[in-house]
Design an enzyme around this catalytic site. Structure first.
Site: not given
Length: 513
Positions: A31, A216
């Site tokens: 990420d 998320e």
């Protein structure tokens, strides 16, 4: 692109090292975290394992750029330690010194991130909570704040993570979105100083939860609808894993309103609807954990994501690195088919690069059932392509990119005039045997039309396909063999007219690793 390697590390798969997309020199990356623009420099931080090409030892890697195309990798910004891993989060420029951690003349960069505590810490192993660090030198060194963590759940949670922070101008306070990933629910908080946080509200579940689904990397931001500032909407963008539209992990979004406390989504499908009934930022397999740059030089939001999928991220055949970023894209909100849709467009730095290069533009041509290999002027493993096709009886038509001349290898981008679908088929794109979950074809339902405009960005190991004013995006990794650098036009079941075609090779731009 990744910065040039130091000579000690030689890439085992240089043919797949992207030119336009950031990768670290080596080891695992996932990420993006805390992308921020400060003093003329773009910073990206990211989930990084500084010890291996697999997930673990989560730390914040760091790279900078002045044009979002050339990136310089720096030392690890926030490393893991004996008592915690450093998970995802965001960075803001505290220009008004609300935190008191900087000064008006020299504002602090403030990072809110998730600490995942280990045995031997003051928390139970696996507990997740939000911590704060700050930088007084423009993002290169970071100090942990003495109050740690600054935000916890009660009772503690092992899935409370991914804080995204932005300034809410109408209320003159900071707003944080986080998730309890396995609930799944987005939790909103407010703060006057980035340190003390007060709960505002929850958002979700929105009706399409499935067993094992995690939410998320939530982001909440305003956009004017169709460029009209008096018609402002709010967008909640969320990473979903698994059960995304293309399988595995993906990015969905909701359009609605935010009153400073609660986000209300509009036009939700009935509970229990198929995920396809919801809005997706990307219909390909490889766009996840999208996050916005803070402190940007323009009013238009800029986003970047992880170009990978948890279904096969650990097995993609790149060495010595594993993981890369999407191309940074600007965001807009436009009325498409009578409803607001999030629309993506390449950043101005990229469009300037394309404009500076020589294009192959043959003019309009008609193609009966069959294929046409475009000339060498349209060859390359890094290309920008714009094309428009019109059906004259063809069942489908499009382009094959990163193709061998005999069409044995290639990634097929097709519009089906009968079914009104746009698709990317990577079944014969090159290496596909590294995971049974490497999905082969991704299909998007489109409004009925006899013509379609498509923008394709081709890199050494990826395609990003945009259409319908950027409201339809298909992002896919590919792993073609060296030499598969042709573009082939095709039509099936009848004739199609390519009313417009520009192919711009970008391969010799910059330094190739």
């Amino acid at each position: 692109m990744a910065a040039q390697e130091d000579g000690a590390t030689q890439a085992a798969t240089p043919q797949w090292r992207p030119e336009l997309h950031y990768t670290p020199h080596k080891y695992w990356m996932n990420d993006p975290n805390g992308p921020v623009f400060y003093n003329g420099v773009y910073h990206i931080f990211y989930q990084y394992n500084p010890m291996a090409s697999e997930w673990g030892n989560m730390s914040w890697g760091h790279a900078t750029s002045t044009d979002l195309l050339h990136w310089q990798e720096h030392a690890v910004a926030m490393p893991f330690s004996h008592d915690r891993d450093i998970f995802s989060g965001s960075v803001v420029v505290d220009r008004n010194n609300t935190s008191g951690l900087g000064t008006a003349d020299k504002p602090a960069l403030v990072a809110l991130y998730t600490s995942v505590f280990k045995e031997g810490s003051s928390h139970s192993a696996g507990i997740q909570a939000q911590s704060l660090a700050y930088s007084l030198d423009g993002g290169f060194t970071w100090q942990a704040y003495h109050k740690d963590p600054v935000l916890t759940l009660s009772p503690d949670s092992m899935h409370f993570r991914d804080p995204a922070v932005s300034w809410y101008e109408p209320g003159h306070y900071w707003v944080m979105t986080t998730v309890v990933a396995d609930a799944p629910v987005v939790k909103l908080y407010r703060s006057d100083n980035l340190i003390d946080w007060t709960f505002l509200s929850d958002f979700g579940p929105a009706g399409f939860t499935r067993p094992g689904m995690l939410w998320e990397m939530p982001s909440l931001f305003p956009l004017p609808l169709d460029g009209d500032a008096s018609r402002q909407k709010w967008v909640m963008m969320i990473g979903v894993n698994p059960w995304s539209i293309a399988g595995g992990s993906g990015t969905t979004y909701f359009v609605g309103s935010f009153d400073g406390r609660t986000f209300h989504a509009e036009n939700l499908p009935p509970d229990g609807s198929d995920p396809a009934a919801y809005d997706w930022a990307d219909h390909g397999a490889d766009h996840y954990a999208a996050i916005l740059f803070s402190g940007g030089p323009a009013a238009t939001p800029l986003t970047i994501g992880w170009m990978n999928n948890w279904d096969y991220a650990n097995t993609v055949p790149t060495e010595p690195w594993k993981g890369q970023m999407t191309l940074p894209m600007t965001l807009g909100l436009k009325t498409i088919n009578n409803r607001p849709r999030l629309c993506f467009a390449p950043d101005a730095h990229y469009t300037a690069l394309v404009a500076s290069r020589k294009s192959y533009s043959p003019g309009a041509f008609q193609l009966a059932s069959g294929q046409k290999v475009l000339p060498d002027a349209a060859r390359g493993d890094v290309l920008d392509i714009h094309f428009e096709i019109q059906g004259n009886g063809a069942r489908s038509a499009g382009l094959i990119v990163r193709a061998s001349p005999d069409d044995g290898t290639g990634t097929r981008i097709a519009y089906d005039f009968d079914r009104h679908t746009l698709s990317v088929d990577r079944s014969h794109s090159g290496r596909t045997d590294f995971s049974p979950r490497f999905s082969r074809e991704h299909i998007v339902n489109m409004p009925p039309a006899r013509s379609l405009s498509v923008h394709v960005i081709v890199d050494r190991n990826s395609v990003e396909v945009l259409s319908l004013e950027g409201s339809v995006v298909i992002t896919d990794l590919i792993f073609p063999p060296s030499g598969a650098d042709h573009v082939i036009a095709f039509a099936e079941g009848g004739s199609a007219t390519f009313t417009h075609l520009d192919v711009t090779p970008l391969m010799d731009h910059g330094v190739r690793d």
